[in-house]
Write a protein that holds these residues in place. Sequence first.
Motif, PDB file in Angstrom:
ATOM      1  N   LYS A  90       0.805  -1.230   0.000  1.00  0.00           N
ATOM      2  CA  LYS A  90       0.000   0.000   0.000  1.00  0.00           C
ATOM      3  C   LYS A  90       0.835   1.275   0.000  1.00  0.00           C
ATOM      4  N   VAL A  91       1.993   1.214   0.678  1.00  0.00           N
ATOM      5  CA  VAL A  91       2.782   2.431   0.890  1.00  0.00           C
ATOM      6  C   VAL A  91       4.267   2.125   0.735  1.00  0.00           C
ATOM      7  N   VAL A  92       5.003   3.062   0.143  1.00  0.00           N
ATOM      8  CA  VAL A  92       6.457   2.969   0.130  1.00  0.00           C
ATOM      9  C   VAL A  92       7.024   4.273   0.652  1.00  0.00           C
ATOM     10  N   THR A  93       7.952   4.152   1.606  1.00  0.00           N
ATOM     11  CA  THR A  93       8.715   5.314   2.035  1.00  0.00           C
ATOM     12  C   THR A  93      10.131   5.133   1.488  1.00  0.00           C
ATOM     13  N   THR A  94      10.786   6.238   1.172  1.00  0.00           N
ATOM     14  CA  THR A  94      12.107   6.131   0.566  1.00  0.00           C
ATOM     15  C   THR A  94      13.107   7.032   1.264  1.00  0.00           C
ATOM     16  N   GLY A  95      14.376   6.654   1.169  1.00  0.00           N
ATOM     17  CA  GLY A  95      15.444   7.451   1.738  1.00  0.00           C
ATOM     18  C   GLY A  95      16.746   7.204   1.002  1.00  0.00           C
ATOM     19  N   ALA A  96      17.735   8.040   1.251  1.00  0.00           N
ATOM     20  CA  ALA A  96      19.081   7.891   0.684  1.00  0.00           C
ATOM     21  C   ALA A  96      19.072   7.892  -0.836  1.00  0.00           C
ATOM     22  N   GLY A  97      18.344   8.838  -1.425  1.00  0.00           N
ATOM     23  CA  GLY A  97      18.342   8.936  -2.871  1.00  0.00           C
ATOM     24  C   GLY A  97      17.057   9.532  -3.411  1.00  0.00           C
ATOM     25  N   ASN A  98      16.896   9.468  -4.715  1.00  0.00           N
ATOM     26  CA  ASN A  98      15.739  10.044  -5.396  1.00  0.00           C
ATOM     27  C   ASN A  98      14.911   8.928  -6.045  1.00  0.00           C
ATOM     28  N   PRO A  99      13.637   8.792  -5.691  1.00  0.00           N
ATOM     29  CA  PRO A  99      12.819   7.678  -6.196  1.00  0.00           C
ATOM     30  C   PRO A  99      12.093   7.967  -7.509  1.00  0.00           C
ATOM     31  N   GLU A 100      12.395   9.082  -8.167  1.00  0.00           N
ATOM     32  CA  GLU A 100      11.601   9.528  -9.317  1.00  0.00           C
ATOM     33  C   GLU A 100      11.421   8.463 -10.395  1.00  0.00           C
ATOM     34  N   LYS A 101      12.455   7.670 -10.672  1.00  0.00           N
ATOM     35  CA  LYS A 101      12.339   6.712 -11.776  1.00  0.00           C
ATOM     36  C   LYS A 101      11.357   5.579 -11.500  1.00  0.00           C
ATOM     37  N   TYR A 102      11.018   5.384 -10.209  1.00  0.00           N
ATOM     38  CA  TYR A 102      10.069   4.323  -9.853  1.00  0.00           C
ATOM     39  C   TYR A 102       8.629   4.819  -9.759  1.00  0.00           C
ATOM     40  N   VAL A 103       8.454   6.132  -9.760  1.00  0.00           N
ATOM     41  CA  VAL A 103       7.129   6.706  -9.512  1.00  0.00           C
ATOM     42  C   VAL A 103       6.070   6.210 -10.496  1.00  0.00           C
ATOM     43  N   PRO A 104       6.311   6.213 -11.808  1.00  0.00           N
ATOM     44  CA  PRO A 104       5.271   5.729 -12.731  1.00  0.00           C
ATOM     45  C   PRO A 104       4.830   4.296 -12.445  1.00  0.00           C
ATOM     46  N   MET A 105       5.791   3.420 -12.186  1.00  0.00           N
ATOM     47  CA  MET A 105       5.466   2.021 -11.890  1.00  0.00           C
ATOM     48  C   MET A 105       4.642   1.911 -10.617  1.00  0.00           C
ATOM     49  N   TRP A 106       5.055   2.637  -9.567  1.00  0.00           N
ATOM     50  CA  TRP A 106       4.331   2.581  -8.303  1.00  0.00           C
ATOM     51  C   TRP A 106       2.930   3.192  -8.428  1.00  0.00           C
ATOM     52  N   LYS A 107       2.834   4.276  -9.160  1.00  0.00           N
ATOM     53  CA  LYS A 107       1.528   4.914  -9.347  1.00  0.00           C
ATOM     54  C   LYS A 107       0.562   3.960 -10.046  1.00  0.00           C
ATOM     55  N   GLU A 108       1.064   3.279 -11.075  1.00  0.00           N
ATOM     56  CA  GLU A 108       0.227   2.328 -11.818  1.00  0.00           C
ATOM     57  C   GLU A 108      -0.248   1.191 -10.925  1.00  0.00           C
ATOM     58  N   ALA A 109       0.596   0.821  -9.935  1.00  0.00           N
ATOM     59  CA  ALA A 109       0.252  -0.268  -9.019  1.00  0.00           C
ATOM     60  C   ALA A 109      -0.578   0.220  -7.822  1.00  0.00           C
ATOM     61  N   GLY A 110      -0.827   1.517  -7.738  1.00  0.00           N
ATOM     62  CA  GLY A 110      -1.636   2.055  -6.650  1.00  0.00           C
ATOM     63  C   GLY A 110      -0.890   2.227  -5.343  1.00  0.00           C
ATOM     64  N   VAL A 111       0.441   2.297  -5.418  1.00  0.00           N
ATOM     65  CA  VAL A 111       1.261   2.465  -4.211  1.00  0.00           C
ATOM     66  C   VAL A 111       1.317   3.943  -3.824  1.00  0.00           C
ATOM     67  N   LYS A 112       1.093   4.246  -2.546  1.00  0.00           N
ATOM     68  CA  LYS A 112       1.256   5.604  -2.043  1.00  0.00           C
ATOM     69  C   LYS A 112       2.748   5.849  -1.791  1.00  0.00           C
ATOM     70  N   ILE A 113       3.251   6.963  -2.313  1.00  0.00           N
ATOM     71  CA  ILE A 113       4.686   7.244  -2.278  1.00  0.00           C
ATOM     72  C   ILE A 113       4.985   8.360  -1.285  1.00  0.00           C
ATOM     73  N   ILE A 114       5.820   8.043  -0.272  1.00  0.00           N
ATOM     74  CA  ILE A 114       6.105   9.013   0.789  1.00  0.00           C
ATOM     75  C   ILE A 114       7.610   9.068   1.041  1.00  0.00           C
ATOM     76  N   PRO A 115       8.322   9.947   0.363  1.00  0.00           N
ATOM     77  CA  PRO A 115       9.765  10.067   0.581  1.00  0.00           C
ATOM     78  C   PRO A 115      10.095  10.753   1.907  1.00  0.00           C
ATOM     79  N   VAL A 116      11.232  10.378   2.472  1.00  0.00           N
ATOM     80  CA  VAL A 116      11.776  11.080   3.638  1.00  0.00           C
ATOM     81  C   VAL A 116      12.628  12.232   3.119  1.00  0.00           C
ATOM     82  N   VAL A 117      12.407  13.432   3.646  1.00  0.00           N
ATOM     83  CA  VAL A 117      13.153  14.604   3.190  1.00  0.00           C
ATOM     84  C   VAL A 117      13.778  15.313   4.383  1.00  0.00           C
ATOM     85  N   ALA A 118      14.914  15.968   4.127  1.00  0.00           N
ATOM     86  CA  ALA A 118      15.610  16.712   5.172  1.00  0.00           C
ATOM     87  C   ALA A 118      15.747  18.189   4.818  1.00  0.00           C
TER      88      ALA A 118
END
Length: 311
Positions: A90-118
């Motif tokens: 249902k949800v992916v959180t990300t850290g230590a990098g940029n997840p942009e290249k995975y966003v289309p795939m995750w969006k198509e699968a209905g995954v909520k994307i929540i990056p950690v930011v500083a």
Amino acid sequence: METAITKLLGIKYPIIQGGMAWVATYELASAVSEAGGLGIIGAGGAPASWVEDQIHKMKERTDKPFGVNLMLMNPEADQIAEVIAKEGVKVVTTGAGNPEKYVPMWKEAGVKIIPVVASVGLARRMEKCGADAVIAEGTESGGHIGETTTMALVPQVVDAVDVPVIAAGGIADGRGMAAAFMLGAKAVQMGTVFVASKESIVHKNYKARLVKAKDIDTKVTGRSTGHPVRTIRNQQTIKYLKLEAEGASLEELEKLTLGGLRKAVIEGDIKTGSVMAGQIAGLVKDVKSCKEIIESINDQAEQLLGGCQYE
């Protein structure tokens, strides 16, 4: 307490468990999800096969929403990203990098994307690339950290983006949660308090050290390398800081900490292992179940906020 995050993720309480490497296994994550929060499996540096197995075991334990934290520096990040989509997480959180290249795939699968930011800049970039929310993590956190405090970072990120903001770093009770909400956050993410939970697989020595921790017991190593990490002071941190002050090379410093987190979490070596913990460790007074932790924090926050609704 109902907020934009509880609605977005389908959870009862606006409380998210941090995706801590070696700590955030299905045992802990399922207990958090069952208690009404959002449990997170921490992929850390693990292979994709391990993450897939953890997801399967998680699904056997709970039918509640849960997530996976993907450390984007993981050599198998591409494969793990695919596993997350394939398994319907249902949800992916990300850290230590940029997840942009995975966003289309995750969006198509209905995954909520929540990056950690500083930083505000990274928060804006993540919103622009399609993040559903962001976790603004202050330097008070345990493990790998940024430089800005939670109190300073959260309101600036809230003002900069339109997606919901989750506050992290230095939060261990209802007072911290209420404060985060007053800064504009719609949920909180906590790590240290869950490390010391009954359901955590962390070695008893590690948990006992957290319970004994005082306000001044954490130290930050690695500032000279550009990769600062907050841990509880021990023989390893003392030696590391001494070597840093003497201008040791990155290779020397990395050799000192290699496998340190595993040694502390699995083997209980709290002298030469990496006992990662946030500055809030001094507030962890005993070992409780995830249900007790989540319900007590939520109840205290609601009392302090006077039953306000934070949509």
